[in-house]
Design an enzyme around this catalytic site. Structure first.
Site, PDB file in Angstrom:
ATOM      1  N   TYR A   5      38.111   7.566 -26.824  1.00 54.67           N
ATOM      2  CA  TYR A   5      36.685   7.532 -27.197  1.00 54.67           C
ATOM      3  C   TYR A   5      35.862   7.719 -25.933  1.00 54.67           C
ATOM      4  CZ  TYR A   5      32.330   5.507 -29.157  1.00 54.67           C
ATOM      5  OH  TYR A   5      31.028   5.278 -29.566  1.00 54.67           O
ATOM      6  N   SER A  15      27.279   7.221 -25.376  1.00 58.39           N
ATOM      7  CA  SER A  15      27.698   5.823 -25.479  1.00 58.39           C
ATOM      8  C   SER A  15      27.647   5.186 -24.106  1.00 58.39           C
ATOM      9  CB  SER A  15      29.136   5.783 -26.008  1.00 58.39           C
ATOM     10  OG  SER A  15      29.695   4.504 -25.804  1.00 58.39           O
TER      11      SER A  15
HETATM   12  C1  GCO Z   1      34.330  -0.626 -28.336  1.00 62.77           C
HETATM   13  C2  GCO Z   1      33.034  -0.197 -28.995  1.00 62.77           C
HETATM   14  C3  GCO Z   1      32.209   0.566 -27.949  1.00 62.77           C
HETATM   15  C4  GCO Z   1      30.768   0.717 -28.348  1.00 62.77           C
HETATM   16  C5  GCO Z   1      30.371   2.149 -28.532  1.00 62.77           C
HETATM   17  C6  GCO Z   1      28.886   2.255 -28.770  1.00 62.77           C
HETATM   18  O1  GCO Z   1      35.367  -0.624 -28.996  1.00 62.77           O
HETATM   19  O2  GCO Z   1      34.265  -0.944 -27.129  1.00 62.77           O
HETATM   20  O3  GCO Z   1      33.242   0.588 -30.142  1.00 62.77           O
HETATM   21  O4  GCO Z   1      32.890   1.754 -27.685  1.00 62.77           O
HETATM   22  O5  GCO Z   1      30.412   0.069 -29.490  1.00 62.77           O
HETATM   23  O6  GCO Z   1      30.675   2.782 -27.333  1.00 62.77           O
HETATM   24  O7  GCO Z   1      28.387   3.379 -28.124  1.00 62.77           O
END
Ligand code: GCO
Ligand code: CA
Length: 255
Positions: free
Chosen positions: A159, A146
């Site tokens: 995440y 990501s």
């Molecule tokens: C957020 C998003 C991001 C991106 C994801 C794609 O909440 O900032 O979900 O995390 O969409 O990283 O790779």
């Protein structure tokens, strides 16, 4: 003809978490490049719908419903695919979830769910498939990292930690498995309008922030991720190893 470098005919690609969103789009892209695709998810109805959508385009698709966070189920499923369908030549570790909350309020169970789904699964499925690839002396693994493999945004710290782990696990897989003829790389998607981000797409403040923060000035379209994954799944990348290719409209290139 140099386009043949990107031809996946005769190859089998397993894409985890491919019942919807980015995973389904990647399965479609790999299928249209000639691969037979094995789609995966836990929801068999969603998988059946996705399979119908792909085969309607003439893509040869197999379904493998298993929980990527359960190491035993993963080994059983991967060994069954190899035994019943044939070798897995390409693995795309795409399965992932997003949970948003300020870190001081983040629940321990939710932290575990994020790490299990986004990071543990890459190890479980990667190891189960690599054992077969190592035996054959060839294979392509593409881990879906990501933008958050490189930087954080408010309220997605867990995440970000998991996706940072996916980036470094990609380096580790390269170090241990490239000697066996495997190529292991990652793709780092930026902001794409997918179900995982629906809440963000519908939030006018976030939408404004994102377009100002992205040099391309827009959200990515999921099909715009297909090229990077086809490249890393094809002979065109046979000497590319341990790399992460960001597909983010320029976000990481600018302050
Ligand atoms: C957020 C998003 C991001 C991106 C994801 C794609 O909440 O900032 O979900 O995390 O969409 O990283 O790779
Ligand atoms: Ca269902």
């Amino acid at each position: 003809m140099s386009l043949q470098l990107f031809d996946l005919s005769g190859k089998r690609a397993l894409v985890t978490g491919s019942g919807q969103g980015i995973g389904l789009s990647l399965a479609e892209g790999l299928g249209r490049a000639g691969a037979r695709v094995v789609i995966n998810g836990r929801d068999t109805d969603k998988l059946a719908k996705a399979a119908a959508q792909l085969s309607a385009q003439g893509i040869v698709v197999e379904q493998a419903a298993f929980d990527v966070t359960d190491p035993k189920a993963v080994v059983e499923a991967v060994d069954a695919i190899e035994a019943e369908h044939g070798p897995i030549d390409i693995l795309v570790n795409n399965a992932g979830i997003q949970r948003r909350a300020p870190l001081e309020a983040f629940e321990v169970d939710t932290w575990r769910e994020v790490m299990r789904t986004n990071l543990d699964s890459v190890f479980f499925v990667g190891q189960a498939v690599a054992r077969h690839m190592i035996r054959r002396g060839r294979g392509k693994i593409v881990n879906i990292g990501s933008l958050m493999s490189a930087a954080a945004r408010y309220s997605v710290a867990p995440y970000t930690a998991a996706k940072g782990g996916v980036r470094n696990l990609t380096f580790g897989m390269c170090t241990d498995w490239a000697r066996h003829g495997l190529q292991i790389n990652a793709v780092g998607p930026g902001y794409f309008a997918t179900p995982l981000n629906q809440a963000l797409v519908e939030n006018p403040d976030f939408d404004r922030w994102l377009k100002a923060r992205t040099p391309a000035g827009r959200w990515g379209k999921v099909e715009e991720l297909q090229g990077a994954v086809i490249f890393l799944a094809s002979p065109a990348s046979d000497f590319v190893n341990g790399q992460i290719l960001y597909v983010d409209g320029g976000v990481l290139a600018t302050l």
